[in-house]
Design a protein around this motif. Sequence first.
Motif, PDB file in Angstrom:
ATOM      1  N   ASN A   1      38.042  44.938  45.195  1.00 26.50           N
ATOM      2  CA  ASN A   1      38.538  43.633  45.621  1.00 26.50           C
ATOM      3  C   ASN A   1      38.580  42.691  44.428  1.00 26.50           C
ATOM      4  OD1 ASN A   1      39.594  41.760  47.403  1.00 26.50           O
ATOM      5  ND2 ASN A   1      37.599  40.960  48.000  1.00 26.50           N
ATOM      6  N   LEU A   2      39.317  41.614  44.596  1.00 27.04           N
ATOM      7  CA  LEU A   2      39.360  40.543  43.612  1.00 27.04           C
ATOM      8  C   LEU A   2      38.241  39.570  43.943  1.00 27.04           C
ATOM      9  CD1 LEU A   2      40.771  39.170  41.231  1.00 27.04           C
ATOM     10  CD2 LEU A   2      42.242  37.990  42.884  1.00 27.04           C
ATOM     11  N   THR A   3      37.202  39.547  43.124  1.00 27.73           N
ATOM     12  CA  THR A   3      36.065  38.654  43.341  1.00 27.73           C
ATOM     13  C   THR A   3      36.229  37.404  42.489  1.00 27.73           C
ATOM     14  OG1 THR A   3      34.677  39.464  41.535  1.00 27.73           O
ATOM     15  CG2 THR A   3      34.648  40.724  43.599  1.00 27.73           C
ATOM     16  N   ILE A   4      35.305  36.480  42.623  1.00 25.59           N
ATOM     17  CA  ILE A   4      35.353  35.264  41.816  1.00 25.59           C
ATOM     18  C   ILE A   4      35.183  35.572  40.334  1.00 25.59           C
ATOM     19  CG2 ILE A   4      32.875  34.777  41.993  1.00 25.59           C
ATOM     20  CD1 ILE A   4      33.671  31.797  42.306  1.00 25.59           C
ATOM     21  N   ALA A   5      34.590  36.730  40.003  1.00 29.18           N
ATOM     22  CA  ALA A   5      34.402  37.134  38.606  1.00 29.18           C
ATOM     23  C   ALA A   5      35.573  37.937  38.069  1.00 29.18           C
ATOM     24  CB  ALA A   5      33.126  37.958  38.464  1.00 29.18           C
ATOM     25  N   GLY A   6      36.441  38.403  38.958  1.00 30.61           N
ATOM     26  CA  GLY A   6      37.546  39.275  38.572  1.00 30.61           C
ATOM     27  C   GLY A   6      37.592  40.499  39.461  1.00 30.61           C
ATOM     28  N   ARG A   7      38.499  41.411  39.135  1.00 30.82           N
ATOM     29  CA  ARG A   7      38.656  42.595  39.985  1.00 30.82           C
ATOM     30  C   ARG A   7      37.525  43.589  39.756  1.00 30.82           C
ATOM     31  NH1 ARG A   7      41.478  45.005  43.609  1.00 30.82           N
ATOM     32  NH2 ARG A   7      42.879  43.234  43.840  1.00 30.82           N
ATOM     33  N   VAL A   8      36.969  44.061  40.875  1.00 28.89           N
ATOM     34  CA  VAL A   8      35.905  45.058  40.880  1.00 28.89           C
ATOM     35  C   VAL A   8      36.408  46.276  41.641  1.00 28.89           C
ATOM     36  CG1 VAL A   8      33.541  45.556  41.567  1.00 28.89           C
ATOM     37  CG2 VAL A   8      34.157  43.254  40.854  1.00 28.89           C
ATOM     38  N   GLU A   9      36.200  47.466  41.076  1.00 29.34           N
ATOM     39  CA  GLU A   9      36.647  48.684  41.744  1.00 29.34           C
ATOM     40  C   GLU A   9      35.650  49.813  41.520  1.00 29.34           C
ATOM     41  OE1 GLU A   9      40.537  49.547  40.220  1.00 29.34           O
ATOM     42  OE2 GLU A   9      41.510  48.035  41.468  1.00 29.34           O
ATOM     43  N   VAL A  10      35.562  50.690  42.491  1.00 35.12           N
ATOM     44  CA  VAL A  10      34.730  51.881  42.345  1.00 35.12           C
ATOM     45  C   VAL A  10      35.344  53.032  43.140  1.00 35.12           C
ATOM     46  CG1 VAL A  10      33.225  51.156  44.249  1.00 35.12           C
ATOM     47  CG2 VAL A  10      32.429  52.878  42.640  1.00 35.12           C
TER      48      VAL A  10
END
Length: 463
Positions: free
Chosen positions: A380-389
């Motif tokens: 997802n696109l979080t407040i820190a940037g895109r996170v993926e796993v």
Amino acid sequence: VKYHFPKGVTVLELKYRETGYNAEFTGYFNSSDSFFNELWKKAVRTLYVTMRDTYMDCPDRERAQWWGDMVNESGEAFYALSPSSSYITQKGILELINWQREDGTIFSPVPAGNYEKELPGQMLASVGYYGFWNYYLNTGDKETIQKVYEGVKRYLNVWKIDKNGILVHREGEWYWGDWGTNIDKQGLFNAWYYLALKGFRNMSELLGHKNAVEETEAAMKNFKKAFNQELWNGTEFRSSNYNGDTDDRAQALAVVAGLVEPKKFEKIYSILQSQKYASPYMEKYVIEALFQMGYVEYGLERLKERFSVMVNDKKRTTLYEGWGTGKHGYGGGSANHAWSGGGLTILSQYVCGLTPIEPAWKIIRIKPQLANLEFASTGNLTIAGRVEVTVKRLNDYIINAKIPKESNGIICIPTNYNFIKLNGKLIWNRKQVNNSITEFMGIKDNHYQFKVNGGNWVFVANL
């Protein structure tokens, strides 16, 4: 939508424009089991149709901001929608406390002009760890926590401790614990209260209220001891005034609250295999408890069993309020209730293991629990940037992780693997660790922990 046209009219085109909240569908989940993919998809669709100027009960019955629903919904949004979705939660937090009454009690729905009944369980959930604190953990919005801190403190002071160290029996104005039967309401209220203390303790530390931190920690320690002495009867948790069948919700909520020692897990696991009274709202915490206790295979098995009817419903793209609709459901039998979407959070946060452990996703833990799945991925696109796993378990155990530039990741690999490579370089062989591109942080909960900076990382583990 049903259209009726008089005879003689030729229809050239029919179109519609969907209206909703200012948020984008930026998250995703995919796995080797199509059932869970569909569950996640229906959960996010249900979430979006309950968002307008506030989170609402449901779009087809009452568009009111019930905060019990909102706790589950706000948690789902951080895995499924763009960061702009957090503003609807912020608005709800401020409204809940700004409508606080002189006696310290709070109630929802708010804003309200014709309703002001306190639902104690929902209010404790709202101000606590899964409510206000989870909002801060995902956003880093300290200012909002500052604005509501005193209100939370006033509400917690409404609750009193009896001579045995647990809550004085209190029913509020709507004595409700969940839909369904066999609800140990006082057992639930005590667990929700502990979660509220946990959230308040964290808020106090954030805002530098050292005395409040120490006092709350002491209160939590005493409460946990009393909870186990007074509610555990040797085989289950049960409040003294509850005479119904064993309540699965009360057992599960005690686990996720942190009130249960591991030596009780086996007995609680046995209960959760047989007792199935929770509504879709509380089922989220049942599945979460199973994952926290380590019974992940049964966690997914129960999730699939409980939600099979609504996930396999070809006529609807949303999840129900209860286990059926209309007369077969709870309340008004709504067919689109986002409080039922807790499985979305479970699949992203526990199956894929993606969770922030420092505010605003500055430190991200990735600790997958695949159960019997061959692979699963989320992002997802979080407040820190895109996170993926993405995690795969075939011949090798593989974790692909994308960490935002200014964040750090803690990647957890099960200790049953002998060799681990990171981006093609050997970093672990049971005898030594290569710290040139990562930092080995030790072993915790039978997992090796490696710290990485922002970037794209591929861990490959094998025997």
